[in-house]
Design an enzyme around this catalytic site. Sequence first.
Site, PDB file in Angstrom:
ATOM      1  N   ARG A 264       0.829  -1.206   0.000  1.00  0.00           N
ATOM      2  CA  ARG A 264       0.000   0.000   0.000  1.00  0.00           C
ATOM      3  C   ARG A 264       0.864   1.257   0.000  1.00  0.00           C
ATOM      4  O   ARG A 264       0.440   2.301  -0.499  1.00  0.00           O
ATOM      5  CB  ARG A 264      -0.929  -0.005   1.212  1.00  0.00           C
ATOM      6  CG  ARG A 264      -2.062  -1.007   1.115  1.00  0.00           C
ATOM      7  CD  ARG A 264      -3.188  -0.652   2.084  1.00  0.00           C
ATOM      8  NE  ARG A 264      -4.234  -1.669   2.045  1.00  0.00           N
ATOM      9  CZ  ARG A 264      -4.357  -2.647   2.928  1.00  0.00           C
ATOM     10  NH1 ARG A 264      -3.498  -2.733   3.922  1.00  0.00           N
ATOM     11  NH2 ARG A 264      -5.324  -3.536   2.831  1.00  0.00           N
ATOM     12  N   GLY A 265       2.057   1.188   0.566  1.00  0.00           N
ATOM     13  CA  GLY A 265       2.934   2.352   0.581  1.00  0.00           C
ATOM     14  C   GLY A 265       3.307   2.792  -0.814  1.00  0.00           C
ATOM     15  O   GLY A 265       3.247   3.978  -1.152  1.00  0.00           O
TER      16      GLY A 265
END
Length: 326
Positions: A264-265
Amino acid sequence: MTQALVLAAIDPRIGGVLVLGDRGTGKSTAIRALAALLPSIRVVADCLYNCDPDCPAADCPHCRPPGAAPRLRAQTVPVPTIDLPLGATEDRVVGALDLERALADGAKRFEPGLLARAHRGFLYIDEVNLLEDHLVDLLLDVAASGENLVEREGLSIRHPSRFVLVGSGNPEEGDLRPQLLDRFGLAVEVTTPTVLAQRIEVLRRREAFDTDPDAFLQHWSGPELVLRERIVAARARLAAVQTPEPVLESVARLCLSLGTDGLRGELSLLRAARALACFQDDPVVDEHHLRAVAIPALRHRMRRNPLDEGSATPRVERALAELYDA
């Protein structure tokens, strides 16, 4: 904080914004003011789920009632900005049986909750770090699936619930659960101003608003309109902005060096950089855009290191320096 909110308005796929900081620094004021900057949306008239008239939900009881033709009269409304109170019950959040209707005529009718009202808009939680665990679990389920499933009291209802999650709080009052923290695309810190001129300007503007609110709003309506037009134009450019292969490699290398959990980063960082490029009317994403959004996109996704600084910001700054300044 302002930049993070604008980027989330340009591309809701970034995943929302978390604002942590000192009490009395304007966190809630800025977040609630975001609604005035957003362009209106088209919804199916009288639909409690804010369905898009061009693509209504397949199982919406209003837009596609059983045994009847779809009712798709459209209307334009402001983007929903819904507050989720800390003391809200589960029924208020997810929806429940309409007891008044059930007692009056024996009909089972679903009364939508806050998650239905927030669809295609913003869900704001003040003091999000104090939210009860059972509500956190509900939000995690809905945020992951984009749907709210209600199975209770003889009802089985499923409706879309895709929203931008915005939270604020004071970290001194408690930490967020890691699962909820990871759902925020961007996280920013707000501190009490230490520059004398800034504090005086805050006093001056607040005094002007208290003296004549209408004149104050009229004075700032021009800049707000300009910002709204920039947001709309940036949204239109999202599909056309280019992301070169070296930028993708830089995003992956940066997250790899920081040891962020999951992917997700990378996604939040890339989407935020693309949104910033569109906001600045740049046709191509480059190093400048990545540097500008790397800290809010990654600072809350790293495991704590007891031997390092308490804040994750210096670690992101060092990783950026190693990536670009070596």
